[in-house]
Design an enzyme around this catalytic site. Structure first.
Site, PDB file in Angstrom:
ATOM      1  N   HIS A   1       0.678   5.095   1.521  1.00 45.33           N
ATOM      2  CA  HIS A   1      -0.101   5.920   2.446  1.00 45.33           C
ATOM      3  C   HIS A   1       0.451   7.343   2.417  1.00 45.33           C
ATOM      4  CE1 HIS A   1      -2.571   6.846   5.920  1.00 45.33           C
ATOM      5  NE2 HIS A   1      -1.525   7.446   6.434  1.00 45.33           N
TER       6      HIS A   1
ATOM      7  N   ASN B   1       0.855  -1.189   0.000  1.00 48.12           N
ATOM      8  CA  ASN B   1       0.000   0.000   0.000  1.00 48.12           C
ATOM      9  C   ASN B   1       0.887   1.233   0.000  1.00 48.12           C
ATOM     10  OD1 ASN B   1      -2.399   1.641   0.316  1.00 48.12           O
ATOM     11  ND2 ASN B   1      -1.827   1.920   2.466  1.00 48.12           N
TER      12      ASN B   1
ATOM     13  N   ASP C   1      -2.208   0.567   8.278  1.00 48.22           N
ATOM     14  CA  ASP C   1      -1.094   1.495   8.045  1.00 48.22           C
ATOM     15  C   ASP C   1       0.084   1.245   8.982  1.00 48.22           C
ATOM     16  OD1 ASP C   1      -2.685   2.749   6.102  1.00 48.22           O
ATOM     17  OD2 ASP C   1      -3.550   4.118   7.556  1.00 48.22           O
TER      18      ASP C   1
HETATM   19  N1  NHR Z   1      -6.358  -3.013   5.258  1.00 46.52           N
HETATM   20  C1  NHR Z   1      -5.533  -3.500   6.193  1.00 46.52           C
HETATM   21  N2  NHR Z   1      -5.908  -4.616   6.834  1.00 46.52           N
HETATM   22  N3  NHR Z   1      -4.352  -2.928   6.519  1.00 46.52           N
HETATM   23  C2  NHR Z   1      -3.959  -1.803   5.901  1.00 46.52           C
HETATM   24  O1  NHR Z   1      -2.787  -1.271   6.237  1.00 46.52           O
HETATM   25  C3  NHR Z   1      -4.793  -1.222   4.896  1.00 46.52           C
HETATM   26  C4  NHR Z   1      -6.003  -1.867   4.589  1.00 46.52           C
HETATM   27  C5  NHR Z   1      -6.877  -1.321   3.634  1.00 46.52           C
HETATM   28  C6  NHR Z   1      -6.557  -0.144   2.992  1.00 46.52           C
HETATM   29  C7  NHR Z   1      -5.098   1.855   2.702  1.00 46.52           C
HETATM   30  C8  NHR Z   1      -5.222   2.927   3.838  1.00 46.52           C
HETATM   31  C9  NHR Z   1      -4.565   4.224   3.435  1.00 46.52           C
HETATM   32  O2  NHR Z   1      -3.396   4.195   3.026  1.00 46.52           O
HETATM   33  C10 NHR Z   1      -5.366   0.506   3.318  1.00 46.52           C
HETATM   34  C11 NHR Z   1      -4.472  -0.024   4.242  1.00 46.52           C
HETATM   35  C12 NHR Z   1      -8.992   3.317   3.996  1.00 46.52           C
HETATM   36  C13 NHR Z   1      -9.224   3.352   5.372  1.00 46.52           C
HETATM   37  C14 NHR Z   1     -10.619   3.455   5.924  1.00 46.52           C
HETATM   38  O3  NHR Z   1     -10.806   3.793   7.070  1.00 46.52           O
HETATM   39  C15 NHR Z   1      -8.109   3.254   6.208  1.00 46.52           C
HETATM   40  C16 NHR Z   1      -6.824   3.133   5.693  1.00 46.52           C
HETATM   41  C17 NHR Z   1      -6.621   3.082   4.323  1.00 46.52           C
HETATM   42  C18 NHR Z   1      -7.694   3.183   3.468  1.00 46.52           C
HETATM   43  N4  NHR Z   1     -11.666   3.131   5.116  1.00 46.52           N
HETATM   44  C19 NHR Z   1     -13.100   3.216   5.462  1.00 46.52           C
HETATM   45  C20 NHR Z   1     -13.687   1.826   5.708  1.00 46.52           C
HETATM   46  O4  NHR Z   1     -14.696   1.780   6.432  1.00 46.52           O
HETATM   47  C21 NHR Z   1     -13.907   3.822   4.348  1.00 46.52           C
HETATM   48  C22 NHR Z   1     -13.427   5.204   3.989  1.00 46.52           C
HETATM   49  C23 NHR Z   1     -13.983   5.683   2.664  1.00 46.52           C
HETATM   50  O5  NHR Z   1     -14.614   4.896   1.923  1.00 46.52           O
HETATM   51  O6  NHR Z   1     -13.752   6.885   2.350  1.00 46.52           O
HETATM   52  O7  NHR Z   1     -13.212   0.847   5.130  1.00 46.52           O
HETATM   53  O8  NHR Z   1      -5.123   5.320   3.612  1.00 46.52           O
END
Ligand code: NHR
Length: 212
Positions: free
Chosen positions: A92, A90, A128
């Site tokens: 970030h 990923n 992250d």
């Molecule tokens: N999944 C895991 N298990 N571990 C990580 O390190 C992850 C992952 C999934 C995505 C990208 C991350 C970023 O770099 C990523 C890393 C979205 C959210 C989030 O809270 C958090 C981190 C990242 C991406 N998503 C919400 C949810 O409920 C929805 C937010 C939206 O749709 O705008 O999934 O930023």
């Protein structure tokens, strides 16, 4: 994603571009470049685990060696992450471990940090928090707003993500038992740090010894 495709990394083939959103711009880009595309819409799956399973089934049909999250915004469950252990990356938009989670540029401005950036990391179940492959740093300037800062970081993301993928493809990335990443054949730690050259005159007060 586009930067990685355009990098045309030797010995790598983009097996597919997959999105959870049918309207993602990256799908049209991929199609225009003759890359197979697929959509797995998270809205079709009330349970996250079911979405994860559908997504991994779609991914695995293309038999990729590496899975690269780029602008992917759905938290992935433990089973999904374990299935791709050591081959899920990923990027970030912050200098991790600072500003994990969402809205990183706004939070960096609010915190008043003077340096910000982006991090490519292996994905682990904890958000992250996975082993860090490469980071890029950018200055936070006095008149920055969220968009200007985001654009400066994004330009660096487009440099470091293709680099990280190339290292993976060349089998140069080693994750140690303590969860740190070594780049085989690298020239020390600074190898995996990108600092854009600063020629802004920002440091003149420091350099001339004033105001310390
Ligand atoms: N999944 C895991 N298990 N571990 C990580 O390190 C992850 C992952 C999934 C995505 C990208 C991350 C970023 O770099 C990523 C890393 C979205 C959210 C989030 O809270 C958090 C981190 C990242 C991406 N998503 C919400 C949810 O409920 C929805 C937010 C939206 O749709 O705008 O999934 O930023």
């Amino acid at each position: 994603m586009e930067a990685i495709v355009r990098a045309a990394i030797d010995g790598a083939k983009i097996a597919a571009v997959i999105s959870n959103r049918a309207d993602a711009a990256g799908l049209a880009f991929a199609q225009a470049h003759g890359i197979p595309v697929a959509v797995v819409a998270h809205r079709d799956y009330p349970e996250r685990a079911d979405f994860d399973r559908a997504l991994s089934a779609t991914i695995d049909a293309f038999q990729p060696d590496l899975v690269v999250l780029a602008g992917f915004m759905r938290v992935l469950g433990v089973d999904f992450v374990r299935h791709y252990h050591g081959r899920l990356l990923n990027i970030h938009p912050s200098l991790l471990p600072a500003f994990a989670g969402l809205h990183t540029h706004r939070r960096a401005l609010e915190a008043g940090v003077k340096i910000h950036g982006a991090t490519v990391h292996f994905v682990t179940p904890d958000l992250d928090c996975g082993p860090i492959v490469i980071q890029a740093a950018v200055p936070v300037l006095a008149d920055d707003d969220e968009d200007r800062l985001a654009a400066r970081v994004l330009a660096e993301e487009h440099r470091i993500y293709p680099q990280a993928v190339e290292w993976f493809v060349d089998e140069r990335l080693i994750v140690t038992d303590s969860g740190r990443v070594e780049v085989r054949g690298g020239r020390g730690a600074a190898f995996a740090l990108h600092l854009p050259v600063l020629d802004t005159g920002l440091n003149t007060e420091l350099d001339s010894g004033q105001e310390r």
